[in-house]
Design a protein around this motif. Structure first.
Motif, short mmCIF file in Angstrom:
data_model
loop_
_atom_site.label_atom_id
_atom_site.label_comp_id
_atom_site.label_asym_id
_atom_site.label_seq_id
_atom_site.Cartn_x
_atom_site.Cartn_y
_atom_site.Cartn_z
N ASP A 108 26.31 15.02 6.49
CA ASP A 108 25.39 15.74 7.37
C ASP A 108 26.04 17.04 7.85
O ASP A 108 26.35 17.21 9.04
CB ASP A 108 24.96 14.85 8.53
CG ASP A 108 23.70 15.37 9.22
OD1 ASP A 108 23.32 16.54 8.96
OD2 ASP A 108 23.10 14.61 10.00
N ILE A 109 26.25 17.96 6.91
CA ILE A 109 26.86 19.26 7.24
C ILE A 109 25.99 20.06 8.21
O ILE A 109 26.52 20.71 9.11
CB ILE A 109 27.17 20.07 5.96
CG1 ILE A 109 28.16 19.29 5.06
CG2 ILE A 109 27.72 21.45 6.29
CD1 ILE A 109 29.50 18.98 5.68
N PRO A 110 24.63 20.01 8.09
CA PRO A 110 23.83 20.71 9.10
C PRO A 110 24.11 20.23 10.53
O PRO A 110 24.15 21.03 11.46
CB PRO A 110 22.39 20.43 8.68
CG PRO A 110 22.48 20.23 7.19
CD PRO A 110 23.79 19.50 6.98
N ALA A 111 24.34 18.93 10.72
CA ALA A 111 24.66 18.42 12.06
C ALA A 111 26.01 18.96 12.52
O ALA A 111 26.16 19.36 13.68
CB ALA A 111 24.68 16.89 12.06
N LEU A 112 26.99 19.01 11.62
CA LEU A 112 28.30 19.58 11.95
C LEU A 112 28.16 21.05 12.31
O LEU A 112 28.73 21.52 13.30
CB LEU A 112 29.27 19.40 10.79
CG LEU A 112 30.66 20.01 10.96
CD1 LEU A 112 31.38 19.44 12.18
CD2 LEU A 112 31.49 19.82 9.70
N GLU A 113 27.37 21.79 11.54
CA GLU A 113 27.16 23.21 11.83
C GLU A 113 26.45 23.42 13.16
O GLU A 113 26.75 24.37 13.88
CB GLU A 113 26.39 23.87 10.69
CG GLU A 113 27.23 23.98 9.42
CD GLU A 113 26.44 24.43 8.20
OE1 GLU A 113 25.19 24.31 8.19
OE2 GLU A 113 27.08 24.90 7.24
N ASN A 114 25.55 22.51 13.52
CA ASN A 114 24.89 22.58 14.84
C ASN A 114 25.90 22.35 15.97
O ASN A 114 25.83 23.01 17.01
CB ASN A 114 23.74 21.57 14.94
CG ASN A 114 22.53 22.00 14.13
OD1 ASN A 114 22.36 23.17 13.82
ND2 ASN A 114 21.69 21.04 13.77
N VAL A 115 26.83 21.41 15.75
CA VAL A 115 27.88 21.17 16.75
C VAL A 115 28.73 22.43 16.90
O VAL A 115 29.03 22.86 18.02
CB VAL A 115 28.75 19.96 16.36
CG1 VAL A 115 30.03 19.92 17.18
CG2 VAL A 115 27.97 18.66 16.52
N VAL A 116 29.09 23.04 15.77
CA VAL A 116 29.90 24.27 15.81
C VAL A 116 29.16 25.35 16.60
O VAL A 116 29.73 25.99 17.49
CB VAL A 116 30.24 24.75 14.39
CG1 VAL A 116 30.89 26.14 14.43
CG2 VAL A 116 31.16 23.76 13.69
N ALA A 117 27.87 25.53 16.31
CA ALA A 117 27.08 26.56 17.02
C ALA A 117 27.02 26.26 18.52
O ALA A 117 27.15 27.18 19.34
CB ALA A 117 25.67 26.63 16.43
N SER A 118 26.84 24.99 18.89
CA SER A 118 26.79 24.62 20.31
C SER A 118 28.13 24.88 21.00
O SER A 118 28.17 25.36 22.14
CB SER A 118 26.42 23.14 20.46
OG SER A 118 25.13 22.90 19.98
N VAL A 119 29.21 24.57 20.30
CA VAL A 119 30.55 24.80 20.86
C VAL A 119 30.79 26.30 21.04
O VAL A 119 31.25 26.74 22.10
CB VAL A 119 31.64 24.15 19.97
CG1 VAL A 119 33.03 24.66 20.33
CG2 VAL A 119 31.57 22.63 20.08
#
Length: 192
Positions: free
Chosen positions: A106-117
């Motif tokens: 789930d790379i999109p979920a990881l990328e969403n976490v990165v964006a939130s951070v």
């Protein structure tokens, strides 16, 4: 006399850790790779991670603000799944500076976490990197072999088993240069 809030907490970064089975598989693969591939520095198995954001030298005052900001950033993020997936390199093809293990899932979920951070760390003075985000797990640094490096020529290595794990927290790490393991967990930030 230095004010406590001005003291440096350390050289920090935010990351996602690996599940135990994935970490053990990567350690198995690395032990085999170390016998075949010439790199100056191999990562200690306790230091395996996927970087979310490098922060650098951070004061205690900013760290005290960072932890609640990160908790807020991911409080509604559901745990997600990642999986080991192959290997690759950064740097020149025949003399890479980094050997890495790849991830998929789930790379999109990881990328969403990165964006939130990134959204919550920027007001604290941390500038996002200028290059695209490429999730990976660093395994070794600085190729030192005499012959050119050939990742395809490493077919004598058994492939890494593609083991999945659930990401349910972030980790704030502190770097201790020239130590093994090199990274100390300062805080665990749970997802929803």
């Amino acid at each position: 006399m230095t004010n406590v809030s001005e003291q440096v907490a350390g050289r920090l970064f935010i990351a996602v850790g690996l599940g135990e089975a994935a970490s053990m598989e990567l350690e198995r693969w690395q032990a085999e790779a170390e016998q075949i591939l010439s790199f100056a520095k191999w990562v200690h198995p306790e230091d395996y991670h996927i970087t979310v954001q490098f922060l650098g030298d951070t004061s205690q005052k900013v760290l005290d603000q960072l932890i609640p900001a990160l908790k807020e950033a991911v409080r509604e993020v559901e745990p997600f799944s990642l999986e080991l997936s192959g290997t690759g390199t950064f740097g020149t093809a025949n003399a890479p500076r980094v050997l890495w293990a790849g991830v998929r899932g789930d790379i999109p979920a990881l990328e969403n976490v990165v964006a939130s951070v990134l959204k919550v760390t920027e007001p604290l003075g941390f500038i996002p990197e200028d290059r695209p985000y490429r999730p990976h797990i660093t395994v070794a640094r600085k190729y030192t072999g005499q012959a050119g490096f050939d990742i395809e020529g490493t077919h004598i290595l058994q492939p890494m088993e593609e083991i999945a794990w659930s990401v349910d927290h972030l980790v704030v790490y502190k770097t201790h240069m020239h130590q093994k393991p090199m990274y100390e967990k300062l805080a665990l930030i749970p997802l929803a």
